[in-house]
Design an enzyme around this catalytic site. Structure first.
Site, PDB file in Angstrom:
ATOM      1  N   LYS A 257       0.843  -1.209   0.000  1.00  0.00           N
ATOM      2  CA  LYS A 257       0.000   0.000   0.000  1.00  0.00           C
ATOM      3  C   LYS A 257       0.875   1.255   0.000  1.00  0.00           C
ATOM      4  CE  LYS A 257      -3.407   2.440   2.976  1.00  0.00           C
ATOM      5  NZ  LYS A 257      -4.260   2.357   4.183  1.00  0.00           N
ATOM      6  N   ASP A 262      -2.937   9.873   4.106  1.00  0.00           N
ATOM      7  CA  ASP A 262      -4.332   9.465   4.256  1.00  0.00           C
ATOM      8  C   ASP A 262      -5.074  10.427   5.166  1.00  0.00           C
ATOM      9  OD1 ASP A 262      -6.735   8.182   4.395  1.00  0.00           O
ATOM     10  OD2 ASP A 262      -6.009   6.457   5.563  1.00  0.00           O
ATOM     11  N   LYS A 269     -10.486  12.202   8.712  1.00  0.00           N
ATOM     12  CA  LYS A 269      -9.999  11.737  10.013  1.00  0.00           C
ATOM     13  C   LYS A 269      -9.990  12.895  11.004  1.00  0.00           C
ATOM     14  CE  LYS A 269      -6.848   8.068   8.464  1.00  0.00           C
ATOM     15  NZ  LYS A 269      -7.463   6.944   9.186  1.00  0.00           N
ATOM     16  N   GLU A 342      -9.712   3.305   2.336  1.00  0.00           N
ATOM     17  CA  GLU A 342      -9.251   3.502   0.958  1.00  0.00           C
ATOM     18  C   GLU A 342      -8.146   2.511   0.566  1.00  0.00           C
ATOM     19  OE1 GLU A 342      -7.968   4.965   3.497  1.00  0.00           O
ATOM     20  OE2 GLU A 342      -5.869   4.615   3.063  1.00  0.00           O
ATOM     21  N   ARG A 344      -7.810  -0.668   0.918  1.00  0.00           N
ATOM     22  CA  ARG A 344      -8.301  -1.885   0.251  1.00  0.00           C
ATOM     23  C   ARG A 344      -8.698  -1.604  -1.193  1.00  0.00           C
ATOM     24  NH1 ARG A 344     -12.668  -2.569   4.908  1.00  0.00           N
ATOM     25  NH2 ARG A 344     -11.014  -1.436   5.969  1.00  0.00           N
TER      26      ARG A 344
END
Ligand code: BES
Ligand code: ZN
Ligand code: ZN
Length: 490
Positions: A257, A262, A269, A342, A344
Site C-alpha cells: 500500500k 491518508d 480523520k 481507501e 483496500r
C-alpha cells in the site's frame, strides 16, 4: 565499511573496541586474558554479568592500542539471532554517544554458529545506527557516522563474511523503507515511488513499468482512481519485475500500500494524529526495500514482481463520496461507505492486475490497513491473514527470523458476508467487529485462488515494539521479512 581481520583484537588502533560478552559461567566462556582482566572486578561486584543490555566503558591506557573498550552483554540465548541483533543495537546507541568513528569488534563465542551471530549483530548495529535528519539544519555537535567497522572473529571462514554481507543488505533495505516513510507527504508522493522504481531499473536488472493516470483509466482501475479523485497529484501504479535465469521458476507477487498521505478523504480523520498518516505508505516502502534487496542479491530460483499502487487520499469537490459505487479492475463493483477505508480499494486493483497479468504462484501484500489490528495485537505483532497454510508458514518463519513477528487471524464466509452490499457486489467496510478481518476479506475478493498472505502492518510500521535497533518512528517493517522469505524460498 566493514572488514574482517585475521589479527588479534589487541592490535586494533581505532576509537572503540567493542567486546560482546555472553552471560555464562567463567568455566564456559573466557575472553583473551588481557580483556578478561577488565571483567574481573565488575563481575565480582555484580556490576556486570553479560546480561543483555548491560554495558560498561573502560579506558585501556597503554595496555592496548585502542582508545576505549566497550563491554556489552549478549545474554544467555546465544542461539537466538535476536540476542545479537539487540546487542548490535545497544552498541550503535553507545557509539553515537561517545562519537566513535572507527570501531573494532572482538567477536568470539564457543559452540555457536559465528556467521549467524555476526550477521545478526551487524544487522542490529547498522539498523541501530539509523537516523533521519534530512529536513533539519545540521547540528554542530552531531554524532559522526561510523566510518569503519573491523570484526575480529575467532574463526573467520567465508561464511562469516557472507553473513556480514547479508546483514549489510538487510540493514540497507530496512533503512531505505524507513527513509521513504520518514519523508513527509509533500516530499514523498506517488511520483517519488515511480522515480525510485525507474532508478532501480537504471542500476539493476529490474524492469519497471509505471502506469500513469491515463493508463489506469484505460485499464479501468476504478479503485486507485476513486481514491485519487480528490487529489491534486496524479496516481501511479508502480510495477517492478525481477526475473531469474531459471526457466521454470515460481513467481512471487509483492504488493504494498503506497498511500502517501491518508486524510480519510470526505470521511475526514480527526485532526489529532493525522500527521502520522504520512506513514500510510509503509507497505509500499517495504516492497520497494525488498525489490532493492532482490536487485542486489539476484536470487536464482524465483521471479519477483513488486507492485505499489500509489496516491494520497484527499477531500475536495471532486473527491469520491460515501455512497458512491465504483468498478474495480476485475469488474467487481464496490459501494464506498467510508472513504477512509481507501487502502483496500487501491490494493484491490494492484492485486487483481497482478494476478491477471503475471499469474503469480504466491502473493504477499503489506498494508497499514486497519486501526483495528492495533486494538487486537497492539504494536508487537503484524496481523497475518491468508488463504494458504504453506505460504503462511513461510512468511511466519521469515518474520520470526527477522525479529518481525506475525500473528494469524482467521478468514471465513461469516466475515465475507459482512462486506456484502445491497447496491453493489461488495462494500468497503464490514460493520461492527473484526475490522482487520473484514478488510482482508475484501482483499480476498481480488486474489482469485492464488495462495496469498496479507500482512496488516498498521501497528508495526511505526511505533513498533521499542528495541535497541528499532527507532520510535517508522520501523521499516516488512522489507527484511520479504527478503528473508525470498532467500529461504524452496
Ligand atoms: N490508514 C488507515 C489505517 C491506520 C489507522 C493505519 C491507524 C495506522 C494507524 C486506513 O486507511 C483506515 O483509515 N482504516 C479505517 C477503516 C475503517 C474506516 C473501516 C480504520 O482503521 O479506522
Ligand atoms: Zn484511511
Ligand atoms: Zn490508509
Amino acid at each position: 565499511m566493514i572488514v574482517v581481520s585475521k589479527k588479534n583484537s589487541s592490535t586494533f588502533t581505532g576509537d572503540v573496541l567493542v567486546v560482546p560478552v555472553p552471560k555464562l559461567d567463567e568455566s564456559e566462556f573466557k575472553l583473551e586474558p588481557l580483556l578478561q582482566g577488565y571483567l574481573d572486578l565488575p563481575m565480582q561486584n555484580d556490576d556486570f554479568s553479560g546480561k543483555d543490555g548491560e554495558t560498561f566503558l573502560a579506558y585501556p591506557g597503554d595496555t592496548l592500542a585502542c582508545s576505549r573498550l566497550f563491554f556489552v552483554g549478549v545474554g544467555k540465548d546465544l542461539d537466538e539471532r535476536e540476542s545479537f541483533r539487540l546487542c548490535g543495537g545497544v552498541v550503535a546507541k553507545a557509539i553515537r554517544k561517545i562519537k566513535g568513528k572507527t570501531i573494532g569488534i572482538d567477536f568470539r563465542f564457543k559452540d555457536i554458529d559465528l556467521a549467524i551471530a555476526g550477521e545478526a549483530f551487524t544487522e542490529g548495529l547498522l539498523l541501530g545506527s539509523y537516523n533521519f535528519n534530512r529536513h533539519k539544519k545540521p547540528e554542530k555537535d552531531a554524532p559522526p557516522e561510523i566510518k569503519k567497522i573491523t570484526f575480529f572473529p575467532d574463526a573467520d571462514g567465508p561464511g562469516f563474511r557472507k553473513g556480514i554481507k547479508r546483514a549489510e543488505i538487510a540493514a540497507e533495505i530496512g533503512a531505505l523503507a524507513r527513509d521513504m516513510a520518514n519523508e513527509p507527504g509533500n516530499y514523498w508522493t506517488a511520483a517519488d515511488f515511480a522515480h525510485f522504481a525507474r532508478d532501480l531499473s537504471a542500476n539493476y536488472p529490474i524492469k519497471s513499468t509505471i502506469l500513469a493516470k491515463k493508463k489506469c483509466q484505460n485499464l479501468k482501475m476504478g479503485g486507485l482512481l476513486a481514491v485519487n479523485q480528490g487529489s491534486a497529484d496524479e496516481p501511479r501504479m508502480v510495477i517492478m519485475e525481477y526475473r531469474c535465469k531459471k526457466k521454470k521458476a515460481p513467481t512471487l507477487l509483492l504488493v504494498g500500500k503506497g498511500l502517501t498521505f491518508d486524510s480519510g478523504g470526505i470521511s475526514l480523520k480527526p485532526g489529532a494524529g493525522m500527521a502520522d498518516m504520512k506513514y500510510d505508505m509503509c507497505g509500499g516502502a517495504a516492497v520497494m526495500g525488498a525489490m532493492l534487496g532482490i536487485a542486489k542479491e539476484q536470487p536464482k530460483n524465483i521471479n519477483v514482481i513488486g507492485i505499489v499502487p500509489a496516491t494520497d487520499n484527499m477531500p475536495s469537490g471532486s473527491a469520491v463520496k460515501p455512497g458512491d459505487v465504483i468498478t474495480c479492475y476485475n469488474g467487481k463493483t464496490v459501494e464506498i461507505l467510508n472513504t477512509d477505508a481507501e487502502g483496500r480499494l487501491i490494493l484491490a486493483d494492484a492485486l487483481s492486475y497482478g494476478v491477471d497479468k503475471y499469474k503469480p504462484d504466491a502473493i504477499v501484500d503489506l498494508a497499514t490497513l486497519t486501526g483495528a489490528v492495533i486494538v487486537g495485537l497492539g504494536h508487537h505483532n503484524t496481523g497475518l491473514l491468508s488463504n494458504d497454510d504453506d505460504l503462511t508458514d513461510k512468511v511466519t518463519k521469515a518474520g520470526a527470523k527477522c525479529g518481525e513477528p506475525t500473528w494469524r487471524l482467521p478468514l471465513g464466509k461469516e466475515y465475507s458476508k459482512q462486506i456484502k452490499s445491497k447496491v453493489a457486489d461488495i462494500k468497503n467496510i464490514g460493520g461492527k467487529g473484526g475490522g482487520t478481518i473484514t478488510a482482508a476479506a475484501f482483499l480476498e475478493e481480488f486474489v482469485d485462488e492464488t495462495p496469498w498472505v496479507h500482512l496488516d502492518i498498521a501497528g508495526t510500521a511505526w511505533g513498533f515494539t521499542e528495541k535497541s535497533y528499532i527507532p520510535k518512528g517508522p520501523s521499516g517493517t516488512g522489507a527484511r521479512t520479504l527478503l528473508e522469505l525470498i532467500r529461504a524460498w524452496k
